[in-house]
Design a protein around this motif. Structure first.
Motif, PDB file in Angstrom:
ATOM      1  N   ASN A  46      -3.120  10.023 -13.078  1.00  0.00           N
ATOM      2  CA  ASN A  46      -3.353   8.841 -11.907  1.00  0.00           C
ATOM      3  C   ASN A  46      -3.504   7.536 -12.561  1.00  0.00           C
ATOM      4  N   ILE A 267       7.811  21.101  -8.498  1.00  0.00           N
ATOM      5  CA  ILE A 267       9.020  20.791  -8.668  1.00  0.00           C
ATOM      6  C   ILE A 267       9.800  21.584  -9.939  1.00  0.00           C
TER       7      ILE A 267
ATOM      8  N   VAL B 138      15.500  18.862  -1.299  1.00  0.00           N
ATOM      9  CA  VAL B 138      13.871  18.989  -1.058  1.00  0.00           C
ATOM     10  C   VAL B 138      13.194  18.679  -2.194  1.00  0.00           C
ATOM     11  N   VAL B 139      13.850  19.166  -3.391  1.00  0.00           N
ATOM     12  CA  VAL B 139      13.277  18.856  -4.650  1.00  0.00           C
ATOM     13  C   VAL B 139      13.163  17.228  -5.234  1.00  0.00           C
ATOM     14  N   SER B 142      10.886  15.574  -3.138  1.00  0.00           N
ATOM     15  CA  SER B 142       9.672  15.598  -3.479  1.00  0.00           C
ATOM     16  C   SER B 142       9.503  14.587  -4.887  1.00  0.00           C
ATOM     17  N   LEU B 143      10.375  14.716  -5.779  1.00  0.00           N
ATOM     18  CA  LEU B 143      10.250  13.905  -7.038  1.00  0.00           C
ATOM     19  C   LEU B 143      10.111  12.391  -6.483  1.00  0.00           C
ATOM     20  N   ARG B 145       8.715  11.119  -3.853  1.00  0.00           N
ATOM     21  CA  ARG B 145       7.649  10.885  -3.083  1.00  0.00           C
ATOM     22  C   ARG B 145       6.693  10.808  -4.334  1.00  0.00           C
ATOM     23  N   VAL B 146       6.849  11.833  -5.152  1.00  0.00           N
ATOM     24  CA  VAL B 146       5.468  11.688  -6.174  1.00  0.00           C
ATOM     25  C   VAL B 146       5.762  10.295  -7.090  1.00  0.00           C
ATOM     26  N   LEU B 147       7.054  10.159  -7.403  1.00  0.00           N
ATOM     27  CA  LEU B 147       7.007   8.884  -8.357  1.00  0.00           C
ATOM     28  C   LEU B 147       6.777   7.646  -7.278  1.00  0.00           C
ATOM     29  N   ASN B 149       4.320   7.560  -5.066  1.00  0.00           N
ATOM     30  CA  ASN B 149       2.894   7.690  -4.412  1.00  0.00           C
ATOM     31  C   ASN B 149       1.976   6.350  -4.712  1.00  0.00           C
ATOM     32  N   ARG B 151      -0.731   5.765  -5.001  1.00  0.00           N
ATOM     33  CA  ARG B 151      -2.036   5.777  -5.756  1.00  0.00           C
ATOM     34  C   ARG B 151      -1.715   6.294  -7.108  1.00  0.00           C
ATOM     35  N   SER B 152      -0.839   7.486  -7.076  1.00  0.00           N
ATOM     36  CA  SER B 152      -0.724   8.171  -8.325  1.00  0.00           C
ATOM     37  C   SER B 152       0.603   8.095  -8.871  1.00  0.00           C
ATOM     38  N   GLY B 153       1.822   7.576  -8.130  1.00  0.00           N
ATOM     39  CA  GLY B 153       3.185   7.476  -8.709  1.00  0.00           C
ATOM     40  C   GLY B 153       3.307   6.717  -9.714  1.00  0.00           C
ATOM     41  N   LEU B 154       4.219   7.031 -10.486  1.00  0.00           N
ATOM     42  CA  LEU B 154       4.492   6.287 -11.789  1.00  0.00           C
ATOM     43  C   LEU B 154       4.963   5.124 -11.424  1.00  0.00           C
ATOM     44  N   ILE B 157       2.019   2.978 -10.843  1.00  0.00           N
ATOM     45  CA  ILE B 157       1.475   2.647 -11.831  1.00  0.00           C
ATOM     46  C   ILE B 157       2.063   1.624 -12.783  1.00  0.00           C
ATOM     47  N   MET B 161       0.398  -2.076 -13.567  1.00  0.00           N
ATOM     48  CA  MET B 161       0.198  -2.451 -15.052  1.00  0.00           C
ATOM     49  C   MET B 161       0.850  -3.901 -15.256  1.00  0.00           C
ATOM     50  N   LEU B 255      13.927  14.507   5.160  1.00  0.00           N
ATOM     51  CA  LEU B 255      12.832  14.558   4.123  1.00  0.00           C
ATOM     52  C   LEU B 255      12.329  13.068   3.844  1.00  0.00           C
TER      53      LEU B 255
END
Lengths: 296, 316
Positions: A46, A267, B138-139, B142-143, B145-147, B149, B151-154, B157, B161, B255
Motif C-alpha cells: 500500500n 489472480i 474476470v481475472v 480483477s487485475l 481493479r487492483v491496479l 484501487n 488507496r493501494s493500487g499501483l 501509488i 508519487m 465486470l
C-alpha cells in the motif's frame, strides 16, 4: 552501402527493439507486480514499496485463499466442467466436421446452411434461457456444456482442414479395402489431424475454464459455481469489505490488510493452470489463430 | 470467417435429387451429423421460436405458444424508455472508440516483430504479449481493479508519487470507456498481431532486397513496402469490426459497471440481462434483445457489403 546508412539502420533497429521491450514490459509487469504483491506484506504494498521485489515475504494471502471453501469448490467444479465440456465438444465437433467435409454427402450444402444460420441469428438471451429451463437443465452441469456443445465456427475450420488434408482418392482406396466412413475417420483422418485436434481441445478447454456468464444465468446453487463466478462474486465482496474497512480504521486494519493481500493472490491462483500449460501449448494457440484466418 | 464458397465451387452441380442409394451409402456420415443437428436444433432453432415472446406477456405456467399476445406493447415501451438514448449512445461510444483506439496496436507490434533482427527476442515478446489473451475476463478486470484501487493500487501509488491526487477509476463514469479500451489493448494486442505477422511473412522478400540495394533504409522498406502489403488485411479487419458496432459484450461490462459509473456503463446487452433475467420481465427483455439483434444483423450486412466491395474477404 554507405556508412551513414548503416548507422541510421543501426539506430532504427535499436528503436525497434526498444519498442518491443516496452510492449513486453507493459504486458508482463502488471502480472509480475500482482505476483510479488501477493507474497508481500500488504502494508508495504500500500505504501508503494513493492515495485520490483517482494518485501517482508508472507504467504498469509494464499493460506487464507486455500482455507476458503468456495474457491476450492469452484476449482473442483471448473475442472469437472472443463473436462466434460471439452470432451463433449470434441466428440460432437470432429465427426460432424468430417461429415461436412465429404463432398459426396447428399444435402451437404443444406446442412452447412442449417448450421451457419445460427452463427448470425438466434433467439437471444431470454428465449435461450427459457429453453434451457424447460429442458430441466437449470442448476446442472449440462446447462453449461450443452448449449454451446457444437461450435459452428470451429466445425467450419475443421471441415476446411479435413478437406485440405485428406486427398480425394484416399477414401476411395480405403473403400476398396472394405473400410466404411467410420473406419476411415478413425484410422486415417484422425491420425493425420493431430494438430487441429490439439488446437480445438485447447480453445474449447480455455473457453470452459474462463467462462462465467452461463453459470451466472443457469446456476443458482453456490455449491455448483465454477471458479470464475466464485472469483467474480468474491471481487464484489472484497470491494464492499474494503470500503467498510477503510472507514473504521484501527481494529479492522488487520482484516483490511488481509483483504488487500487476498485481492492480489486470487489472480495467480486462478491463472496458474493456464500459465503452466502455456509454454507447451503456445505453438498450437498461434497455429489456431492462423488456421481460423481471422477469428480465433 | 473464411472463404466458405471456394470449397463448394469444386462440387459438381447436381441437377436432380440424390438417389436413395447415394443417401444410403453415406449413412455413417448422417450418424456423425446427428448430435450436431440435434444440439443446434435445441439451442439454436427452438430459441428462435421463443422470439414470439417479444410480442407477448409472459405468465408463468403457460407454454410459449399459450402466452397472450400483446402486439407491439414492449416495443412501444422500449421506444419511450427514458434511458434508451443513454443505452444506445453508451453502446456505440464503447464499440466505436475501442475500434478506433485499439486497432493500431496489433499492427504496430507486428511490424516491430517483423523488423527485429533478434529472432529469440521477437519470439519472447510474441509469447509474452499473447499470454493476456488467455486470461479470463474476470481475472483481467480483477487485475485492473487492483491496479486502479484508489488507496493501494499501483497506478494511484504512482500518481501520488508524482504529486497528484488519487483517482477512483471504477467510480468515475468518464473512466468507463478508457478502462474498457486500455484493458482491451492490454489483453488483445499480442493476439491481434498474429494475423498481421502472418500477412507480413508473405511479403515478397525479393522486393525488399531490391529496395535495399537501391538505397532504401529499413524504415522506408517498412513504410513503402510492408505497410502497403498488409493494407488489405488491415481494411478487412476494420470492416469486420464495423459489423460488431452494436454487439458490445455484457460479459466484460458486467465486470466494470456499478452504481457509481452507471451513467456511462449502461449498455444494451447488460440491460437485456438486468431487465430480462434479473427482473424476470421475459417479454420486454426478449423485445430489447430482438431489437439489438436486428441492429447487429444490419451492421453485419453493411460490413459484409463493404468487405465485398473493398477487400477480398467477406463473411458470407
Amino acid at each position: 552501402m554507405s556508412k551513414a546508412k548503416i548507422n541510421s539502420d543501426r539506430i532504427y533497429l535499436w528503436i525497434v527493439n526498444a519498442f518491443l521491450l516496452l510492449f513486453l514490459l507493459i504486458c508482463a509487469y502488471p502480472l509480475y507486480f500482482v505476483v510479488i504483491a501477493s507474497i508481500s506484506d500488504p502494508a508495504a504494498v500500500n505504501l508503494g514499496r513493492v515495485l520490483l521485489l517482494p518485501k517482508k515475504l508472507t504467504l498469509d494471502a494464499y493460506r487464507h485463499i486455500l482455507e476458503n471453501k468456495s474457491i476450492l469448490i469452484g476449482y473442483k467444479n471448473t475442472i469437472i466442467y472443463t473436462t466434460v465440456g471439452t470432451l463433449i465438444n470434441i466428440c460432437v465437433l470432429l465427426p460432424g466436421a468430417f461429415a461436412l467435409s465429404r463432398k459426396e454427402l447428399p444435402f451437404r450444402k443444406a446442412f452447412i446452411v442449417y448450421f451457419m444460420i445460427t452463427m448470425y441469428f438466434g433467439g437471444g438471451l431470454i428465449p435461450t434461457y427459457l429453453q434451457v429451463r424447460s429442458l430441466g437443465l437449470m442448476d446442472t452441469m449440462w446447462a453449461l456444456v450443452l448449449p454451446g456443445a457444437f461450435s459452428v465456427y470451429n466445425s467450419l475450420v475443421c471441415k476446411n482442414f479435413f478437406e485440405a488434408n485428406t486427398p480425394a482418392d484416399l477414401f476411395d482406396s480405403a473403400r476398396m479395402d472394405g473400410a466404411g466412413y467410420t473406419t476411415f475417420f478413425f484410422s486415417v483422418v484422425l491420425p493425420i489431424s493431430k494438430a487441429i485436434i490439439a488446437v480445438m481441445v485447447l480453445f474449447h478447454a480455455l473457453g470452459h475454464w474462463n467462462s462465467y456468464m452461463s453459470a451466472m444465468y443457469y446456476i443458482t446453487n453456490p455449491q455448483k459455481y465454477p471458479l470464475q463466478l466464485v472469483l467474480k462474486n468474491m471481487q464484489g465482496e472484497l470491494d464492499t469489505l474494503a470500503a467498510s474497512g477503510s472507514v473504521s480504521a484501527g481494529s479492522l486494519k488487520e482484516l483490511t490488510n488481509l483483504i488487500e493481500g487476498v485481492k492480489y493472490s486470487i489472480i495467480p491462483v486462478s491463472t496458474i493452470p493456464v500459465a503452466l500449460l502455456y509454454p507447451f501449448a503456445q505453438k498450437y494457440f498461434v497455429k489456431g489463430v492462423t488456421m481460423g484466418s481471422i477469428k480465433g | 470467417m473464411k472463404k466458405q464458397t471456394s470449397a463448394q465451387q469444386g462440387q459438381v452441380k447436381v441437377s436432380r435429387l440424390p438417389s436413395r442409394r447415394q443417401i444410403f451409402r453415406c449413412w455413417e456420415l448422417y450418424v456423425f451429423l446427428l448430435a450436431p443437428v440435434v444440439l443446434i436444433f435445441l439451442f439454436g432453432y427452438v430459441p428462435m421460436y421463443g422470439i414470439q415472446l417479444a410480442f407477448k406477456d409472459f405468465k408463468a405456467g403457460l407454454s410459449i405458444a399459450e402466452q397472450p399476445w400483446v402486439g407491439l406493447k414492449h416495443f412501444k415501451r422500449l421506444a419511450n424508455l427514458p434511458n434508451l438514448k443513454r443505452l444506445v449512445v453508451n453502446t456505440v461510444r464503447i464499440s466505436l472508440f475501442s475500434a478506433i483506439f485499439t486497432f493500431p496496436f496489433p499492427i504496430f507490434l507486428a511490424l516491430l516483430l517483423d523488423e527485429t533482427r533478434s529472432r529469440k527476442f521477437g519470439k519472447l515478446v510474441q509469447s509474452v504479449t499473447y499470454f493476456p489473451h488467455l486470461i479470463s475476463l474476470v481475472v483481467v478486470m480483477s487485475l485492473f481493479r487492483v491496479l486502479c484501487n484508489p488507496r493501494s493500487g499501483l497506478i494511484n501509488i504512482i500518481i501520488r508519487m508524482l504529486g497528484g491526487g488519487a483517482i477512483d477509476f471504477f467510480a468515475e463514469p468518464d473512466w468507463v470507456t478508457p478502462i474498457w479500451i486500455i484493458s482491451s489493448i492490454w489483453q488483445n494486442t499480442g493476439y491481434g498481431a498474429i494475423v498481421y505477422v502472418a500477412a507480413l511473412a508473405g511479403v515478397d522478400q525479393e522486393q525488399i532486397d531490391a529496395a535495399r540495394v537501391d538505397g532504401c533504409s529499413r524504415f522506408m522498406v517498412t513504410r513503402y513496402i510492408k505497410l502497403p502489403a498488409i493494407m488489405p488485411t488491415i481494411i478487412t479487419m476494420e470492416i469486420l469490426h464495423l459489423g460488431q458496432l452494436f454487439s458490445v459484450g455484457a460479459d466484460k461490462m458486467l465486470l466494470i459497471t456499478n452504481n457509481m459509473n452507471i451513467a456511462k456503463s449502461d449498455i444494451l446487452s447488460v440491460y437485456v440481462y438486468q431487465v430480462g433475467l434479473v427482473q424476470g420481465q421475459f417479454g420486454f427483455g426478449t423485445a430489447v434483445g430482438l431489437v439489438n439483434m436486428a441492429v447487429n444483423i444490419l451492421c453485419l450486412l453493411v460490413a459484409n457489403g463493404l468487405a465485398r466491395k473493398y477487400s477480398e474477404t467477406s463473411l458470407f
